[in-house]
Write a protein that holds these residues in place. Structure first.
Motif, PDB file in Angstrom:
ATOM      1  N   ILE A 461       0.859  -1.190   0.000  1.00 38.40           N
ATOM      2  CA  ILE A 461       0.000   0.000   0.000  1.00 38.40           C
ATOM      3  C   ILE A 461       0.896   1.241   0.000  1.00 38.40           C
ATOM      4  CG2 ILE A 461      -1.776   1.294   1.251  1.00 38.40           C
ATOM      5  CD1 ILE A 461      -2.601  -1.378   2.557  1.00 38.40           C
ATOM      6  N   TYR A 462       0.670   2.124  -0.953  1.00 40.28           N
ATOM      7  CA  TYR A 462       1.442   3.354  -1.040  1.00 40.28           C
ATOM      8  C   TYR A 462       0.630   4.510  -0.439  1.00 40.28           C
ATOM      9  CZ  TYR A 462       4.183   0.486  -4.182  1.00 40.28           C
ATOM     10  OH  TYR A 462       4.948  -0.529  -4.711  1.00 40.28           O
ATOM     11  N   PRO A 463       1.104   5.098   0.664  1.00 35.70           N
ATOM     12  CA  PRO A 463       0.351   6.150   1.350  1.00 35.70           C
ATOM     13  C   PRO A 463      -0.109   7.270   0.438  1.00 35.70           C
ATOM     14  CG  PRO A 463       2.198   5.473   2.699  1.00 35.70           C
ATOM     15  CD  PRO A 463       2.349   4.766   1.384  1.00 35.70           C
ATOM     16  N   ARG A 464       0.713   7.640  -0.526  1.00 33.59           N
ATOM     17  CA  ARG A 464       0.390   8.744  -1.431  1.00 33.59           C
ATOM     18  C   ARG A 464      -0.964   8.527  -2.127  1.00 33.59           C
ATOM     19  NH1 ARG A 464       0.607  13.871  -3.521  1.00 33.59           N
ATOM     20  NH2 ARG A 464       0.759  13.865  -5.775  1.00 33.59           N
ATOM     21  N   GLU A 465      -1.226   7.291  -2.538  1.00 30.21           N
ATOM     22  CA  GLU A 465      -2.464   6.981  -3.259  1.00 30.21           C
ATOM     23  C   GLU A 465      -3.694   7.259  -2.393  1.00 30.21           C
ATOM     24  OE1 GLU A 465      -4.737   3.129  -5.292  1.00 30.21           O
ATOM     25  OE2 GLU A 465      -2.733   2.902  -4.405  1.00 30.21           O
ATOM     26  N   ILE A 466      -3.634   6.839  -1.123  1.00 24.15           N
ATOM     27  CA  ILE A 466      -4.778   7.048  -0.230  1.00 24.15           C
ATOM     28  C   ILE A 466      -4.911   8.533   0.126  1.00 24.15           C
ATOM     29  CG2 ILE A 466      -5.873   6.321   1.925  1.00 24.15           C
ATOM     30  CD1 ILE A 466      -4.134   3.815   1.856  1.00 24.15           C
ATOM     31  N   GLU A 467      -3.772   9.212   0.297  1.00 23.81           N
ATOM     32  CA  GLU A 467      -3.808  10.649   0.590  1.00 23.81           C
ATOM     33  C   GLU A 467      -4.495  11.411  -0.534  1.00 23.81           C
ATOM     34  OE1 GLU A 467       0.359  10.511   3.172  1.00 23.81           O
ATOM     35  OE2 GLU A 467       0.357  11.291   1.129  1.00 23.81           O
ATOM     36  N   GLU A 468      -4.130  11.090  -1.777  1.00 24.60           N
ATOM     37  CA  GLU A 468      -4.742  11.756  -2.931  1.00 24.60           C
ATOM     38  C   GLU A 468      -6.251  11.510  -2.959  1.00 24.60           C
ATOM     39  OE1 GLU A 468      -3.979  13.846  -5.049  1.00 24.60           O
ATOM     40  OE2 GLU A 468      -1.802  13.896  -5.174  1.00 24.60           O
ATOM     41  N   PHE A 469      -6.646  10.283  -2.656  1.00 22.29           N
ATOM     42  CA  PHE A 469      -8.074   9.971  -2.665  1.00 22.29           C
ATOM     43  C   PHE A 469      -8.812  10.776  -1.602  1.00 22.29           C
ATOM     44  CE2 PHE A 469     -11.446   7.547  -0.555  1.00 22.29           C
ATOM     45  CZ  PHE A 469     -12.405   7.614  -1.558  1.00 22.29           C
ATOM     46  N   VAL A 479      -4.098  15.714   4.737  1.00 22.22           N
ATOM     47  CA  VAL A 479      -4.137  14.345   5.268  1.00 22.22           C
ATOM     48  C   VAL A 479      -2.772  13.693   5.094  1.00 22.22           C
ATOM     49  CG1 VAL A 479      -5.001  13.434   3.067  1.00 22.22           C
ATOM     50  CG2 VAL A 479      -5.322  12.105   5.161  1.00 22.22           C
ATOM     51  N   GLN A 480      -2.414  12.852   6.057  1.00 21.76           N
ATOM     52  CA  GLN A 480      -1.191  12.068   5.983  1.00 21.76           C
ATOM     53  C   GLN A 480      -1.511  10.630   6.384  1.00 21.76           C
ATOM     54  OE1 GLN A 480       1.771  13.165   4.857  1.00 21.76           O
ATOM     55  NE2 GLN A 480       0.897  15.214   4.519  1.00 21.76           N
ATOM     56  N   LYS A 522      -7.205  -0.826   1.725  1.00 18.57           N
ATOM     57  CA  LYS A 522      -6.649   0.530   1.760  1.00 18.57           C
ATOM     58  C   LYS A 522      -7.436   1.458   2.690  1.00 18.57           C
ATOM     59  CE  LYS A 522      -5.085   0.216  -3.046  1.00 18.57           C
ATOM     60  NZ  LYS A 522      -5.254   0.778  -4.421  1.00 18.57           N
ATOM     61  N   VAL A 523      -8.595   1.014   3.134  1.00 20.66           N
ATOM     62  CA  VAL A 523      -9.434   1.849   4.014  1.00 20.66           C
ATOM     63  C   VAL A 523      -8.746   1.996   5.375  1.00 20.66           C
ATOM     64  CG1 VAL A 523     -11.654   2.059   5.187  1.00 20.66           C
ATOM     65  CG2 VAL A 523     -11.542   1.117   2.855  1.00 20.66           C
TER      66      VAL A 523
END
Length: 556
Positions: A461-469, A479-480, A522-523
């Motif tokens: 899981i790449y944090p950047r992807e969830i942050e963008e969402f 968000v971080q 990813k949630v």
């Protein structure tokens, strides 16, 4: 290398084969009476000629104190006119400027002074909650009784004295206003003779990296490293002597002193400091009052400016460009920067202290998506490659570690050959530790730090992807995402969320939003609403601190 993740930047602009002092003198000769430096919180406004005179006087005074080429001189102060005067004065005599983080406390200051072997320290009186004088009096009890330039401290054997920017410092400190008296001991001709002997590939700057583990390491940079990097970053922005650049990022860091100051002096643009430390309204006021054309900052700074309640009261229409660095920019923030701050040509720059700092940059005409999902293409005169765990270059589109090579790579870590060899390989490639991928056009996307990647039940899981969402939710201001330990899955996703003012969004609402749109793994398992994130003075988020807090709070 077609089809592989390797690129080389353009070579059309030749590199500057000169010292910082010589480049500064050339700019002064070209733009004499134009504004060079505006420091609003100090009510300072200097033309190039006036700044040059103060730099020359300071350089001669430092020589008068006995400071020689190769000696280390520390500066421990927030943004101010004296910081910049010292930057160019030390460059003129070849003294190595040691940037001391304004947030350092006693033990951190002592480490930097001892490890670098500083002979003199130039210090502010205080900054925020730090009383610099008190810290130094505790660290150097001998200072109050020592003769000027004859300090003897067992823990800091190289340190000879301390210069204070205060008007009336305690006993033992040399006041800044008295420093000028020592310039009378050195003639302008002697300074010119000293400057003429300097070589552009000699070390001129030590910057301590704020590593997440172990003691900080002193990245040692040459005139050639940082002068050219500032020059080429500003070339990408199209800066000229008609540009006026607001620089709210700290001068002690590469963003401020290289991309800011050196970018300006190589093009004759005006350097503008809104405040000693970052203040969003001071930035807005500086842009409006000075009719600035460029604004620098990290994403968190731009978010604070955009969310300031008095944003609409300032005329920001003079802005056209700027640099956003320190982290990739969420697309919603970029849209607002372009629309509300009028920065249609804003660019993303990526790099690290060890590469002077910029190694990637977007272009003024890159489409919006490229400016938020990528960090640009390889900078001029540099090479980039992305490698797997065996050191082999990966195909385009495949994730691996980003490496960079060229003029910008540091000379090494000061007096730390082991750390240097671990960071720079035998081929002079700097290993960044960042996970990235390169597309067919050579644009690079940063996925995250290799240590920031979350592995949950075997899923990467790449944090950047969830942050963008999460940024697409109307209530989310910032968000971080971090990974935290979990007994079942190895790691779980934790979100730190800053909401827009007056938002009533709750944890259940955000989690439901995620479940409706992204894969279940990813949630975020944990959602924490905060007013601020732990960060360095340069505005970089300290995700390791967030992890530590979550582990402690949740007893993980």
């Amino acid at each position: 290398m077609q089809g592989m993740s390797y690129t080389r930047g353009p070579q059309d602009k030749p590199l500057l084969a000169m010292t910082i002092g010589d480049a500064f003198d050339e700019t002064v000769a070209r733009f004499t009476e134009r504004d060079a430096l505006v420091v609003l919180h100090q009510n300072v406004r200097l033309s190039w000629t006036q700044l040059h005179q103060q730099v020359e006087d300071c350089a001669r005074a430092l020589m008068g104190l006995g400071i020689k080429t190769g000696d280390r001189v520390g500066v421990w102060a927030p943004n101010c006119a004296q910081w910049t005067i010292c930057q160019f004065a030390t460059a003129k005599i070849g003294a190595i400027l040691v940037n001391i983080n304004p947030a350092y406390r006693g033990s951190e200051l002592e480490f930097a002074l001892r490890q670098s072997g500083c002979s003199w320290l130039i210090t502010a009186e205080q900054f925020k909650t730090s009383d610099y004088h008190a810290i130094l009096q505790q660290l150097l009890p001998e200072l109050s009784s020592a003769r000027l330039g004859e300090l003897h401290n067992e823990q800091l054997p190289a340190l000879r004295g301390v210069i204070s920017l205060a008007q009336n410092p305690p006993a033992g400190f040399l006041p800044w206003h008295q420093l000028a008296e020592f310039s009378e001991q050195v003639t302008p001709a002697q300074l010119q003779e000293c400057q003429a002997l300097l070589q552009f590939d000699e070390p001129i700057n030590i910057q301590y990296t704020s590593g997440t583990t172990g003691a900080p390491k002193g990245a040692t940079l040459s005139h050639y490293n940082i002068l050219n990097n500032g020059y080429l970053a500003a070339c990408s922005l199209g800066l000229t002597e008609h540009d006026r650049v607001v620089i709210p990022v700290p001068l002690y860091h590469c963003f401020g002193m290289v991309m800011g100051n050196l970018g300006c002096i190589t093009h004759g643009a005006t350097m503008i400091y809104p405040a000693a430390g970052f203040d969003p309204e001071a930035c807005l006021k500086a842009v409006a009052q000075e009719r600035a054309t460029a604004l620098y900052g990290v994403p968190t700074m731009f978010i604070a400016e955009l969310d300031h309640p008095r944003l609409g009261e300032y005329d920001l229409s003079s802005l056209r460009t700027g640099i956003m660095g320190g982290a990739t920019c969420p697309i919603e923030v970029m849209r607002r920067v372009i629309k509300q701050l009028h920065m249609s040509e804003v660019q993303i720059a990526y790099g690290m202290t060890e590469t002077s700092p910029v190694s990637m940059q977007t272009a003024a005409d890159d489409e919006l998506e490229m400016r938020v999902t990528r960090v640009g293409r390889t900078h001029p005169h540099l090479e980039s490659k992305i490698i797997d765990e065996h050191g082999r270059i990966v195909p385009r589109g495949v994730t691996g570690e980003l490496c960079t090579r060229g003029y910008s790579v540091m000379l090494g870590y000061w007096n730390n050959p082991q750390a240097t060899s671990e960071a720079i390989d035998a081929g002079r490639w700097m290993h960044t530790g960042d996970l990235a991928s390169m597309d067919e056009r050579g644009y690079v996307q940063i996925v995250g730090r290799s240590k920031d990647m979350i592995i949950r039940g075997g899923e990467n899981i790449y944090p950047r992807e969830i942050e963008e969402f999460l940024f697409t939710h109307a209530a989310v201001a910032d968000v971080q995402i971090v990974g935290v330990p979990d007994s079942n899955y190895g790691e779980e996703v934790a979100a730190w969320v800053k909401l827009h003012v007056d938002s009533d969004c709750c944890e259940e609402t955000l989690r439901a939003f995620c479940k409706a749109h992204i894969a279940h793994y990813k949630v975020p398992r944990y959602i924490r609403f905060v007013d601020e994130f732990p960060m360095t003075v340069t505005g970089k988020i300290q995700k390791f601190r967030m992890r530590e807090v979550m582990v402690e709070e949740l007893n993980l």
